[in-house]
Design an enzyme around this catalytic site. Sequence first.
Site, PDB file in Angstrom:
ATOM      1  N   SER A  30      42.673   5.189 -15.639  1.00 15.78           N
ATOM      2  CA  SER A  30      43.860   4.341 -15.831  1.00 15.78           C
ATOM      3  C   SER A  30      45.111   5.196 -15.998  1.00 15.78           C
ATOM      4  O   SER A  30      46.156   4.926 -15.412  1.00 15.78           O
ATOM      5  CB  SER A  30      43.701   3.484 -17.091  1.00 15.78           C
ATOM      6  N   ARG A  34      48.648   5.914 -13.412  1.00 22.23           N
ATOM      7  CA  ARG A  34      50.017   5.681 -13.907  1.00 22.23           C
ATOM      8  C   ARG A  34      50.857   6.941 -13.813  1.00 22.23           C
ATOM      9  O   ARG A  34      52.010   6.900 -13.386  1.00 22.23           O
ATOM     10  CB  ARG A  34      49.953   5.173 -15.351  1.00 22.23           C
ATOM     11  N   GLY A 101      41.561  -1.772  -7.532  1.00 25.64           N
ATOM     12  CA  GLY A 101      42.447  -2.872  -7.931  1.00 25.64           C
ATOM     13  C   GLY A 101      43.698  -2.341  -8.611  1.00 25.64           C
ATOM     14  O   GLY A 101      44.800  -2.867  -8.415  1.00 25.64           O
ATOM     15  N   ARG A 129      39.345  -9.622  -4.107  1.00 27.91           N
ATOM     16  CA  ARG A 129      39.857  -9.731  -5.478  1.00 27.91           C
ATOM     17  C   ARG A 129      41.218 -10.432  -5.538  1.00 27.91           C
ATOM     18  O   ARG A 129      42.052 -10.280  -4.656  1.00 27.91           O
ATOM     19  CB  ARG A 129      39.900  -8.337  -6.110  1.00 27.91           C
ATOM     20  N   SER A 173      45.725  -8.963 -18.610  1.00 29.05           N
ATOM     21  CA  SER A 173      45.440  -7.935 -17.613  1.00 29.05           C
ATOM     22  C   SER A 173      46.490  -6.831 -17.678  1.00 29.05           C
ATOM     23  O   SER A 173      47.684  -7.073 -17.498  1.00 29.05           O
ATOM     24  CB  SER A 173      45.436  -8.546 -16.206  1.00 29.05           C
ATOM     25  N   GLN A 175      46.736  -4.467 -15.592  1.00 31.30           N
ATOM     26  CA  GLN A 175      47.238  -4.181 -14.240  1.00 31.30           C
ATOM     27  C   GLN A 175      48.424  -5.094 -13.921  1.00 31.30           C
ATOM     28  O   GLN A 175      49.419  -4.645 -13.355  1.00 31.30           O
ATOM     29  CB  GLN A 175      46.130  -4.387 -13.207  1.00 31.30           C
ATOM     30  N   ASP A 321      35.676  -3.083 -19.326  1.00 31.04           N
ATOM     31  CA  ASP A 321      34.952  -2.152 -18.464  1.00 31.04           C
ATOM     32  C   ASP A 321      33.645  -1.668 -19.097  1.00 31.04           C
ATOM     33  O   ASP A 321      32.821  -1.043 -18.422  1.00 31.04           O
ATOM     34  CB  ASP A 321      35.835  -0.944 -18.125  1.00 31.04           C
ATOM     35  N   ARG A 394      30.383   0.733 -12.085  1.00 28.01           N
ATOM     36  CA  ARG A 394      29.981   0.546 -13.489  1.00 28.01           C
ATOM     37  C   ARG A 394      28.584  -0.072 -13.601  1.00 28.01           C
ATOM     38  O   ARG A 394      27.881   0.153 -14.577  1.00 28.01           O
ATOM     39  CB  ARG A 394      31.023  -0.267 -14.255  1.00 28.01           C
TER      40      ARG A 394
HETATM   41  C1  S3P Z   1      42.835  -1.363 -15.743  1.00 27.23           C
HETATM   42  C2  S3P Z   1      42.827  -2.613 -16.287  1.00 27.23           C
HETATM   43  C3  S3P Z   1      41.634  -3.464 -16.284  1.00 27.23           C
HETATM   44  C4  S3P Z   1      40.369  -2.657 -16.051  1.00 27.23           C
HETATM   45  C5  S3P Z   1      40.507  -1.711 -14.904  1.00 27.23           C
HETATM   46  C6  S3P Z   1      41.640  -0.738 -15.151  1.00 27.23           C
HETATM   47  C7  S3P Z   1      44.099  -0.600 -15.783  1.00 27.23           C
HETATM   48  O1  S3P Z   1      41.753  -4.409 -15.263  1.00 27.23           O
HETATM   49  O2  S3P Z   1      39.274  -3.501 -15.841  1.00 27.23           O
HETATM   50  O3  S3P Z   1      39.308  -0.970 -14.733  1.00 27.23           O
HETATM   51  O4  S3P Z   1      44.081   0.622 -15.521  1.00 27.23           O
HETATM   52  O5  S3P Z   1      45.138  -1.202 -16.095  1.00 27.23           O
HETATM   53  P1  S3P Z   1      42.551  -5.809 -15.454  1.00 27.23           P
HETATM   54  O6  S3P Z   1      43.996  -5.503 -15.588  1.00 27.23           O
HETATM   55  O7  S3P Z   1      42.250  -6.590 -14.207  1.00 27.23           O
HETATM   56  O8  S3P Z   1      41.954  -6.426 -16.680  1.00 27.23           O
END
Ligand code: S3P
Length: 434
Positions: A30, A34, A101, A129, A173, A175, A321, A394
């Site tokens: 993550s 970023r 994603g 997705r 979320s 993300q 996760d 996972r």
């Molecule tokens: C993530 C947020 C989560 C997580 C993903 C990484 C991130 O997803 O499941 O593995 O880096 O912001 P969601 O934002 O869909 O919950």
Amino acid sequence: MVGLFGPKKVKQIRAAKRLQGMARMPGDKSISHRYAMLAAIAEARSEIHYFATSADCASTLACLEKLGGKIERKDSLVTVEGAGASGLRAPHTRLDAGNSGSTMRMLAGILAGQPFHSAIGGDASLSRRPMRRIIEPLTRMGARIEASPGGLPPLEIEGGRLKPIRYELPVASAQVKSAVLLAGLFAEGETQVIEPARTRDHTEIALEHMGAEITREGNTIALRGPARLQGGKLFVPGDISSAAFFLCAALLVPESNLMIQNVGLNPTRTAILDVLAGMGGQIHISNLESLNGELVGDLHAESSPLKGGEIPRAFVPQLIDELPVLSVLGTQTEEGVWFHGAEELRVKESDRIAAIAGNLRRMGADVEEFPDGLRVGGRQALRGAEIDPQGDHRIAMAFAVAGLVASGVTAIGDFECARISFPSFFEDLERLIA
Ligand code: S3P
């Protein structure tokens, strides 16, 4: 082994006597996404140390390169020449987010603020997705985004001048929160995001560290745009979501004693430690320090009898996760493990609720599936079986942990999908059980 998967690409796992030694996790996935994205639109050069080895983060770097980003990678050191807020260029071809994603959703926030057209797609799993969750707020900010029917990838994004919005996230979320905040970097005025539950806050921490004006009050995050970010030296901590597999394995396998150094311990990510400790897991933290605003420390885990129990709903968004491996762990606890409020698990890299339930049943476990969760019985004698991870990293790693406490041979098909977040997982595991 021939069977469900044919002769290739199967990893065989047998019951382990112990898990012992020291391990370092790959850089946090993550945080790596970023840092790379922010460094690309920051001023000056950034050196990102201990960048994730994950295939997902390589997808982010490849997309940024197609946008004109000047990136060099030498092992886990990534150097990004910041192009500044208006330095990205229209890509000649469609951006490929692969399986990631995070790449698609967060990058869409940046693309929404660019004065050019771009398209971004991904693999078969990512193409299933949901993307309406980012299309909706980014459209409100002024971008034009077209998706495939059902709001699915690929996305065509016509960026441009954005206006700030106040946006209440319909789903918890990180993300989506990040996509809106990243778009807010290009909007004149205050962009606000309200979260229904606290999610990982790496974007907020990184933005503040790089010079943006960002505040949090309760569940509302406010960012003042347009913002100019400053690059520099950044250090990525080890990934606690990767560590979760080894921590759970060490608690379950008898005579285990495992040290994992340099793990990210941001409080929005450590619910896994609270849940495991609450069940009786012996996990100790040492050498806490702060690295560019992120907490980091060492974790020491020893085999422990575990009680199990309900994973409270309030913890679910911060554990999303880790639920696959916690479900596997649940089968070896006294009471089993159950949880609700995790419908998001159905729209991850696979339908994780179905994938966990299906594979655990193959191993002989008692499992009840709910629309938004799962219950696994405790004290289950797992039997080795052929595991289909459905291309989901996972799930593959969670069932490797199951194999360590099962009788017979557990054969994980398509185990190489672990590279999405943890390319050296199986080698590291083999070393720790040797
Ligand atoms: C993530 C947020 C989560 C997580 C993903 C990484 C991130 O997803 O499941 O593995 O880096 O912001 P969601 O934002 O869909 O919950």
